[in-house]
Design an enzyme around this catalytic site. Structure first.
Site, PDB file in Angstrom:
ATOM      1  N   GLU A   1       0.866  -1.170   0.000  1.00 14.84           N
ATOM      2  CA  GLU A   1       0.000   0.000   0.000  1.00 14.84           C
ATOM      3  C   GLU A   1       0.905   1.223   0.000  1.00 14.84           C
ATOM      4  O   GLU A   1       1.652   1.443   0.946  1.00 14.84           O
ATOM      5  CB  GLU A   1      -0.898  -0.006   1.229  1.00 14.84           C
ATOM      6  CG  GLU A   1      -1.791   1.228   1.363  1.00 14.84           C
ATOM      7  CD  GLU A   1      -2.586   1.234   2.659  1.00 14.84           C
ATOM      8  OE1 GLU A   1      -3.490   2.078   2.781  1.00 14.84           O
ATOM      9  OE2 GLU A   1      -2.286   0.413   3.551  1.00 14.84           O
TER      10      GLU A   1
ATOM     11  N   GLU B   1      -8.168  11.175   5.268  1.00 14.60           N
ATOM     12  CA  GLU B   1      -8.312  10.436   6.506  1.00 14.60           C
ATOM     13  C   GLU B   1      -8.552  11.430   7.639  1.00 14.60           C
ATOM     14  O   GLU B   1      -7.599  12.035   8.133  1.00 14.60           O
ATOM     15  CB  GLU B   1      -7.054   9.622   6.805  1.00 14.60           C
ATOM     16  CG  GLU B   1      -6.772   8.530   5.794  1.00 14.60           C
ATOM     17  CD  GLU B   1      -5.525   7.742   6.139  1.00 14.60           C
ATOM     18  OE1 GLU B   1      -5.604   6.513   6.203  1.00 14.60           O
ATOM     19  OE2 GLU B   1      -4.454   8.355   6.345  1.00 14.60           O
TER      20      GLU B   1
END
Length: 361
Positions: free
Chosen positions: A153, A235
């Site tokens: 990721e 986020e």
């Protein structure tokens, strides 16, 4: 989001069984408030997800059918030493069996078209809250379309507010994609390589291989792995209302049928002033292995802007989407060959935006 994709899948199934999952027509521009709601934009070219995987607090996003979204409500208040509340995002590719159209993903990073994969984003940030603005780029050892990726990721942090940091610890710095980045590494069942820009930016335009090659060089990714999705979003730990993706693009590499292969477009702002600007050159490059006969470049024009002139291409405007097609004398491009065009536009006097999200076909 990296921490709890299993939670996302389970939550989505529960929501579906309860009849609460928001379902929107492909051409709608809905407000998504369900934790795991999603919809498509640009006729399925991209998928937008609300993705409140880490909290039970309210979050709503207003989807822009032209290719973005705005967080309109976010009541989060998570401790900053833990995981964030959510990852509202727009993406190309496949994420837990929901795939966009026309992305050519999954694609093995060793394939001939991988080097031409390109993405861009333009974002708006509020002056409060605790959050990061980041790409989330996923790789798997297999051409996975569903479930948790287990390769790497790669997170690319454009900006952050508050005392937050990526997974793991900082292992160095690097200069890539026109900026200097802190490099972080951790493993949470898969490798997480995060690049945190030392000077924040609200927009980026880069090739996926820029960051993958660095991760491979550090031993955290492999060229044999498959790119499964390219996501851009936020986020939030605390608050988050006002975060917005103004525009997003992803250009798939490889084939173009009779067009002769892929291409890319890169724009330069030649000059700007209060009330207007000139974009020149917009360089169009044939990234395919055969001659390309005809090209089309699309990009997003900010609200309130008007194109007043152009050269070396024919431009048309539909809403905020501008389509530029080759002129009669510059449509044929040999492999690695390039040409360019330009345009001038006006904008509101207090506005400093310029167009973004250039893609080529």
């Amino acid at each position: 989001m990296r921490y709890a994709h299993t939670h996302l899948l389970i939550g989505a199934l529960l929501a579906l069984l309860a009849g609460c999952l928001v379902a929107a027509p492909a051409q709608a521009a809905p407000v998504l408030c369900d934790k795991y709601a999603s919809t498509t934009v640009q006729n399925g070219r991209y998928v937008v997800i609300n993705n409140v995987w880490g909290a039970d607090t309210a979050q709503c996003i207003d989807v822009n059918q032209n290719g973005g979204f705005t967080v309109t409500q976010a009541a989060h208040n998570k401790p900053t030493n833990g995981a964030p509340a959510s990852y509202p995002a727009i993406y190309a590719g496949c994420h837990y069996a929901t795939c966009s159209t026309g992305s050519n993903l999954p694609m093995q990073a060793s394939s001939s078209g991988f080097g031409s994969l390109r993405t861009s984003v333009s974002m708006t940030y509020p002056g409060s809250g605790v959050w990061d603005a980041a790409y989330d780029i996923w790789f798997d050892p297999t051409p996975r379309k569903d479930g948790q990726n287990t390769g790497a990721e790669i997170m690319v942090w454009l900006n952050r507010m508050g005392s937050i940091q990526p997974v793991g610890s900082q292992i160095g710095t690097v200069s890539l994609a026109g900026g200097t980045w802190q490099v972080w590494y951790g493993n949470i069942g898969w490798n997480v390589i995060s690049y945190v820009r030392t000077s924040p930016t609200a927009s980026m335009d880069f090739t996926i291989d820029t960051f993958l090659s660095d991760a491979i060089g550090r031993g955290y990714a492999q060229r044999s792995w498959y790119l499964t999705s390219v996501q851009a979003g936020f986020e939030p730990w605390v608050g988050g209302a006002g975060l917005a993706v103004n525009s997003f693009s992803f250009s798939g590499g490889g084939g173009g049928g009779g067009g002769g292969g892929g291409c890319r477009a890169a724009a330069t702002t030649q000059s700007q002033w209060q009330g207007g600007y000139v974009i020149q050159p917009v360089t169009v490059t044939n990234t395919g292995s055969s001659t390309k006969n005809g090209w089309t470049v699309t990009f997003t024009l900010p609200a309130g802007h008007t194109i007043t002139g152009s050269w070396n291409a024919t431009l048309s405007v539909s809403g905020s989407t501008v389509t530029a097609r080759n002129a009669s004398g510059n449509g044929t491009l040999a492999p690695n060959g390039s040409t360019s065009f330009g345009f001038q536009a006006t904008r509101p006097g207090s506005d400093s935006q310029v167009p973004s999200g250039y893609t080529c076909a």
